[in-house]
Write a protein that holds these residues in place. Structure first.
Motif, PDB file in Angstrom:
ATOM      1  N   LEU A  74      -9.175 -49.900  23.211  1.00  0.00           N
ATOM      2  CA  LEU A  74      -9.766 -50.283  24.492  1.00  0.00           C
ATOM      3  C   LEU A  74      -9.576 -49.172  25.519  1.00  0.00           C
ATOM      4  O   LEU A  74     -10.496 -48.820  26.256  1.00  0.00           O
ATOM      5  N   ARG A  75      -8.370 -48.594  25.542  1.00  0.00           N
ATOM      6  CA  ARG A  75      -8.095 -47.523  26.494  1.00  0.00           C
ATOM      7  C   ARG A  75      -8.938 -46.283  26.198  1.00  0.00           C
ATOM      8  O   ARG A  75      -9.430 -45.616  27.102  1.00  0.00           O
ATOM      9  N   ARG A  76      -9.113 -45.959  24.946  1.00  0.00           N
ATOM     10  CA  ARG A  76      -9.872 -44.767  24.558  1.00  0.00           C
ATOM     11  C   ARG A  76     -11.390 -44.986  24.587  1.00  0.00           C
ATOM     12  O   ARG A  76     -12.155 -44.082  24.287  1.00  0.00           O
ATOM     13  N   LYS A  77     -11.792 -46.221  24.899  1.00  0.00           N
ATOM     14  CA  LYS A  77     -13.220 -46.567  24.940  1.00  0.00           C
ATOM     15  C   LYS A  77     -13.866 -46.476  23.555  1.00  0.00           C
ATOM     16  O   LYS A  77     -15.044 -46.109  23.409  1.00  0.00           O
ATOM     17  N   TRP A  78     -13.097 -46.811  22.521  1.00  0.00           N
ATOM     18  CA  TRP A  78     -13.643 -46.884  21.179  1.00  0.00           C
ATOM     19  C   TRP A  78     -14.340 -48.226  20.944  1.00  0.00           C
ATOM     20  O   TRP A  78     -15.091 -48.370  19.996  1.00  0.00           O
ATOM     21  N   ILE A  79     -14.040 -49.193  21.791  1.00  0.00           N
ATOM     22  CA  ILE A  79     -14.684 -50.503  21.701  1.00  0.00           C
ATOM     23  C   ILE A  79     -15.851 -50.508  22.678  1.00  0.00           C
ATOM     24  O   ILE A  79     -15.669 -50.229  23.864  1.00  0.00           O
ATOM     25  N   THR A  80     -17.023 -50.817  22.180  1.00  0.00           N
ATOM     26  CA  THR A  80     -18.211 -50.864  23.039  1.00  0.00           C
ATOM     27  C   THR A  80     -18.984 -52.139  22.758  1.00  0.00           C
ATOM     28  O   THR A  80     -18.844 -52.762  21.698  1.00  0.00           O
ATOM     29  N   ALA A  81     -19.821 -52.510  23.703  1.00  0.00           N
ATOM     30  CA  ALA A  81     -20.622 -53.723  23.542  1.00  0.00           C
ATOM     31  C   ALA A  81     -21.590 -53.590  22.379  1.00  0.00           C
ATOM     32  O   ALA A  81     -21.946 -54.585  21.734  1.00  0.00           O
TER      33      ALA A  81
END
Length: 815
Positions: free
Chosen positions: A738-745
Motif C-alpha cells: 500500500l505504501r509503495r503504491k503497488w496496490i491499484t484499483a
C-alpha cells in the motif's frame, strides 16, 4: 529482496523502485583494491591511534572504464553477431550503382544511397531501408555497417573532421535491453564514448563529479543506476560535445522490433538529426503505415524490389556447389535456366523464401531426378512464408522427424518462457549442449543420474553435440540456425579439438535460434500453429520443462573441467534459478513423469551438495543457506531445511508437499527446527512489483501447507532479531504494498492475495495481533492494515476478509 534477478538475494532493504543497478565489474574491483587498511607503522600498532587514510582521487582512466562498463550489457552485440552475413557479392549494387533488371523504372537500385552517404545533394539526415518480412533488411544493415566502402564514402561527408560510426540492432525476441530505448541509448553511448573517451566527463557531468572522489568501497556500494532521462541527456550532451571534431553516422536496424511507441522513437531520430547537422541515421524496418507516414519524404529504398540479381546469384552459387544439382543442370542445360528463373520469381522479393526453398530442394534430391522432377516439387511449395513453414514442418516430414522437430521447438520455447519470467535473457537461447542433454531419453540418462560427478570426456561431448546438430539440420525443416559461440565468450573456457578439427567447446556452446524472426512469430503468436506443434508429441506425454531440468542436473554431473568443490554460490546461481524455475513449470497428469520430475529436483540438490565445500564447524551447513539474506543474517539465525525453504520461495508446491507429507508419515523427520517456517517462505511475494526470479505467492500452495497444520501464529525470530509470525509477515507485505503504491484499483491481482489472507484467517490467524512500529510505518493492528487498504480501494473480496476478522476477533469493537 534483491532487485537484481541474477544474484542471490540480500537482506530486504526498503528503497524506492528503480532500474537494476550495474554491478562493479570484478576486473575493476581488483584495479581499485589497495591492500589492507591497517598497515604497519613500526611496532605492532596496538597502542597507536592512526589518522584516517585520505581518500585518493580515482585515476580518470579508471573512472572512464567504470562508466563504459556500466553502460555495457551482455547482449549488446548479440543480435548483430547473429544476423546472417550477406552471400558473396550480393548487395554490392548499393555501392556500384549497376542497373537491376527487377526495377521496372529507369532508376538504379538504391540510387540515392551513395549521395546520401556523401551528402552531395543535402538529402537530409535520415535514410530508410524498408522491405517485406524476410527480404534481407538486417543482412543489408550488417553488410553496410561492416563494409569498408561505407566508411570511405562517409569520409566525403566528414571532410577534415573525424568520422564516428555506431550501430544498434533491435531484437524483439531478445533481452529487455535489445528491444528498449534504454538499451539503444546504452549501446550507442558505449560505442560513441569508447571512440571519444575525453567526452565522458562532459556526457555525464553529474556522475563524473559524484564518482571522481568517491572511495573504492563507497563506489562499489553505489553502482550506477541508469535512468532513461539520464541516458537521453547524455546522448544529447555527447552529440553537442562532439560536433566540432567529428561527424557521426548511426545504423539502427529493426525499428519495428522496438518494444515501445514506434511513433515516439521515429520522432526521437528525427529530432536528433534536426538538432545536430553533423549526425546521420540509417534506419531499417518493415513498411508499416506508421513508418510510411513518418518517413515518406526521406530518401529510402524498398528492398524486395532491388534484390533480383542477388537472389539469382545466390541460387546459381548454391546449385553450382551441390554436386547432384550441378550434374542435373549439366545433363539438361536447356531447362536449367527455367528452374532457376521460376525459383527466383516465385520468391516475390523474399530472400528468406529462396534460402529455405533451396535447402528443401537439396534435401529431396534423388539419384534419378531430372529438372522436371525438381520443377514439380517446386510447384508444390507455397509462395507465402507462413504456408511454406506449415508445409515444411508438418506436411512433408516423416513421423520421426516431425516428433524430433516438435520436441526441439518445445524445448526452445520452454527456455524462452523461463527466461522471460526470470529476466535472465543471457540463457534465453539454448546451446547444443543444453539441447543434447535435454533430448536424452530417461533410460539413456539414468546411469549418469545415478553416478557421481565426473569430468565429461571430450568424445562424449563431441558425439552428443554432433548428433544434436545433425537432428536440427535434418529434422527441423531449416527453421533453426546454429550460431557458433566464440570460446572467449563461452561459460567454460576449456577447449578441445576433435578428430575433424572442430573446436568442441565452441560446438557445445553454439546457440540454437530461429533462422528468422518471421519463424518465431509464426510459431509463438499463432495459437493454432503452436497447438499443432505440441499435438505431435501428445501421445508421448512430452514435458519440455522436465527435460530441461534434467539437462541442468546432467550438466552438473558432467562438467567440462575437472570438478572442484568450493563455496562460490554465484557460479551456480544461474543454474539454480533455471533448474527450479523449470521444475515449477512442469505440468503433467502422467504419474511416471511427475515422479521423475520430483526425483530430478532431489538429484539437483544432491549434485550441487556434492560440489559444496562445507564448513566443518557448522553441522547444518548447506549451499541453499547461502541464498537467504546477507552473510551476517545467515550466520545469526536458524534456517530449518534450507533447500525445502528455497523450493517454497520458488513455488515448487508439489515437491515441498511431497516432502512434508512423506515426513509426517515417517515420524516427522522434517520437523520444525527453528527460524522461518515454510509457510512464511511461501508468502514472501504476496504482492510485489520487484523484478525477481521468484513467483507471486500461490493460494493453493498456502492452502495445502495450512492443511498440514502449519501454524500461522508460530513465533520465530526474524533477521532483524524481532519476533515474527507467518501471519504478521503476510500482513506487513500488504502494508508495504500500500505504501509503495503497488496496490491499484485496476489491479487484476487482488483476488489472489485476498484469498491468501482469507485462508490465514480461516486457519486461525490472530486477527487481534499488533504490528510494531518500524523505520517506515507506525504501530498498527492487522485489522488496521486491512481497513487502510479498504479506505483507498473498494475491494469486495477484502471486505469479506475484514468481516471474517471481525467475527473472529475477541477484542471489543468501539460503537
Amino acid at each position: 529482496m534483491d532487485e537484481n534477478a541474477f544474484e542471490p538475494p540480500p537482506v530486504p532493504v526498503e528503497q524506492p523502485e528503480r532500474q537494476a543497478a550495474v554491478r562493479t565489474p570484478k576486473r575493476l574491483q581488483n584495479m581499485f583494491s589497495s591492500g589492507t587498511e591497517n598497515s604497519d607503522n613500526g611496532g605492532d600498532g596496538r597502542d597507536m591511534v592512526k589518522p584516517p587514510r585520505p581518500v585518493q582521487p580515482v585515476n580518470s582512466g579508471i573512472l572512464e572504464d567504470w562508466i563504459l562498463e556500466a553502460l555495457a550489457f551482455s547482449s549488446m552485440t548479440e543480435r548483430q553477431d547473429e544476423v546472417a552475413e550477406a552471400h558473396q557479392q550480393t548487395f554490392e549494387w548499393i555501392f556500384d550503382g549497376t542497373t537491376d533488371i527487377s526495377a521496372n523504372t529507369p532508376t538504379t537500385p538504391g540510387r540515392d544511397f551513395l549521395p546520401w552517404l556523401r551528402d552531395t545533394d543535402d538529402m537530409g539526415g535520415i535514410y530508410w531501408i524498408n522491405g517485406k518480412p524476410g527480404s534481407g533488411k538486417s543482412t543489408l544493415l550488417r553488410f553496410l555497417y561492416d563494409h569498408k566502402r561505407m566508411r570511405e564514402e562517409l569520409r566525403n561527408w566528414s571532410g577534415t573532421k573525424g568520422l564516428t560510426v555506431a550501430g544498434f540492432f533491435f531484437w524483439t525476441s531478445g533481452s529487455l535491453e535489445q528491444r528498449s530505448q534504454a538499451g539503444l541509448f546504452r549501446s550507442l553511448l558505449h560505442q560513441l564514448l569508447e571512440q571519444h573517451r575525453p567526452l565522458i566527463p562532459k556526457t555525464f557531468p553529474q556522475i563524473w563529479k559524484r564518482y571522481l572522489d568517491m572511495s573504492t568501497k563507497d563506489r562499489i556500494k553505489s553502482p550506477i543506476v541508469w535512468s532513461l532521462e539520464e541516458l537521453m541527456d547524455g546522448l544529447k550532451l555527447f552529440l553537442q560535445g562532439a560536433k566540432d571534431d567529428t561527424k557521426i553516422c548511426l545504423f539502427i536496424d529493426g525499428v519495428d522490433e522496438f518494444d515501445g511507441d514506434h511513433g515516439s522513437i521515429i520522432k526521437l531520430f528525427q529530432s536528433l538529426v534536426m538538432e545536430n547537422d553533423h549526425v546521420k541515421i540509417c534506419l531499417s524496418s518493415r513498411p508499416w503505415p506508421i513508418f510510411e507516414r513518418a518517413l515518406q519524404s526521406v530518401p529510402h529504398l524498398k528492398l524486395q524490389d532491388l534484390t533480383l540479381g542477388d537472389r539469382q546469384k545466390y541460387v546459381f552459387d548454391k546449385f553450382e556447389k551441390n554436386a547432384r544439382m550441378r550434374q542435373i543442370l549439366h545433363d539438361e542445360p536447356q531447362h536449367g535456366a527455367r528452374l532457376m528463373s521460376e525459383l527466383v520469381d516465385r520468391a516475390e522479393g523474399v530472400f528468406l523464401w529462396v534460402v529455405l526453398v533451396v535447402r528443401s530442394l537439396f534435401k529431396g534430391l534423388e539419384a534419378s531426378d531430372r529438372v522436371q522432377d525438381i520443377l514439380d516439387r517446386l510447384q508444390k511449395l507455397p509462395s507465402d512464408l507462413d504456408a511454406f513453414f506449415q508445409y515444411s514442418l508438418f506436411d512433408c516430414q516423416e513421423s520421426t522427424a516431425k516428433k524430433t522437430a516438435s520436441q526441439i521447438l518445445q524445448l526452445i520455447r520452454a527456455r524462452e518462457i523461463v527466461s522471460e519470467f526470470t529476466g535472465d535473457y543471457s540463457s534465453s537461447s539454448l546451446t547444443l549442449w543444453d539441447l543434447a542433454l535435454a533430448h536424452m531419453a530417461p533410460e539413456e540418462s539414468a546411469p549418469i543420474m545415478a553416478s557421481t560427478v565426473v569430468q565429461c570426456q571430450k568424445l562424449k561431448i563431441s558425439g552428443l553435440c554432433g548428433d544434436m546438430k545433425t537432428r536440427i539440420d535434418s529434422d527441423c525443416a531449416g527453421l533453426l540456425a546454429i550460431h557458433v559461440k566464440s570460446a572467449k565468450h563461452a561459460r567454460m573456457p576449456t577447449r578441445f579439438i576433435d578428430e575433424r578439427g572442430q573446436n568442441i567447446d565452441e560446438l557445445a556452446h553454439s546457440k540454437v535460434t530461429y533462422l528468422h524472426r518471421t519463424i518465431r512469430d509464426w510459431l509463438v503468436y499463432s495459437p493454432s500453429v503452436w497447438t499443432k506443434v505440441v499435438s505431435v508429441t501428445a501421445q508421448m506425454n512430452y514435458e519440455p520443462h522436465s527435460n530441461l531440468l534434467a539437462s541442468q542436473v546432467l550438466q552438473l554431473k558432467l562438467p567440462f573441467d575437472e570438478p572442484e568443490k568450493h563455496r562460490r554460490l554465484d557460479e551456480w546461481w544461474s543454474a539454480i534459478v533455471l533448474a527450479l524455475t523449470h521444475a515449477r513449470y512442469v505440468h503433467t497428469t502422467d504419474e511416471t513423469l511427475h515422479k521423475r520430475s520430483l526425483y530430478l529436483v532431489d538429484e539437483f540438490e544432491k549434485t550441487l551438495s556434492w560440489y559444496w565445500l562445507p564448513k566443518m564447524s557448522q553441522l547444518d551447513d548447506h549451499w541453499a543457506r547461502a541464498t537467504f539474506g546477507s552473510y551476517e543474517a545467515r550466520n545469526n539465525k536458524i534456517i530449518s531445511h534450507p533447500f525445502l525453504a528455497l523450493c517454497a520461495k520458488f513455488g515448487l508446491r508439489d515437491y515441498v508437499m511431497c516432502k512434508v507429507i512423506a515426513a509426517r508419515g515417517q515420524g516427522d523427520q522434517l520437523g520444525y527446527r527453528g527460524g522461518r517456517p515454510l509457510l512464511s517462505y511461501s508468502t514472501d511475494f504476496l504482492i510485489s512489483r520487484r523484478q525477481s526470479v521468484y513467483p507471486l505467492s500461490d493460494p493453493e500452495f498456502v492452502q495445502e501447507l495450512l492443511r498440514t497444520n502449519q501454524d500461522p501464529n508460530l513465533v520465530y525470530i526474524d533477521s532483524g532479531k524481532r519476533e515474527e509470525t507467518p501471519w504478521l509477515s503476510c500482513i506487513k507485505l500488504v502494508r508495504e504494498a500500500l505504501r509503495r503504491k503497488w496496490i491499484t484499483a485496476a489491479s487484476g491481482d487482488v483476488e489472489r492475495w485476498t484469498k491468501i489472507l482469507r485462508l490465514y484467517v480461516e486457519a486461525g490467524a490472530d486477527v487481534d495481533a499488533v504490528i510494531l512500529a518500524d523505520a517506515w510505518d507506525p504501530e498498527i493492528t492487522v485489522l488496521g492494515v486491512v481497513e487502510s487498504v479498504l479506505d483507498a480501494f473498494d475491494f469486495q473480496g477484502l471486505k469479506a476478509v475484514k468481516d471474517l476478522m471481525l467475527l473472529k476477533s475477541v477484542k471489543p469493537r468501539p460503537n
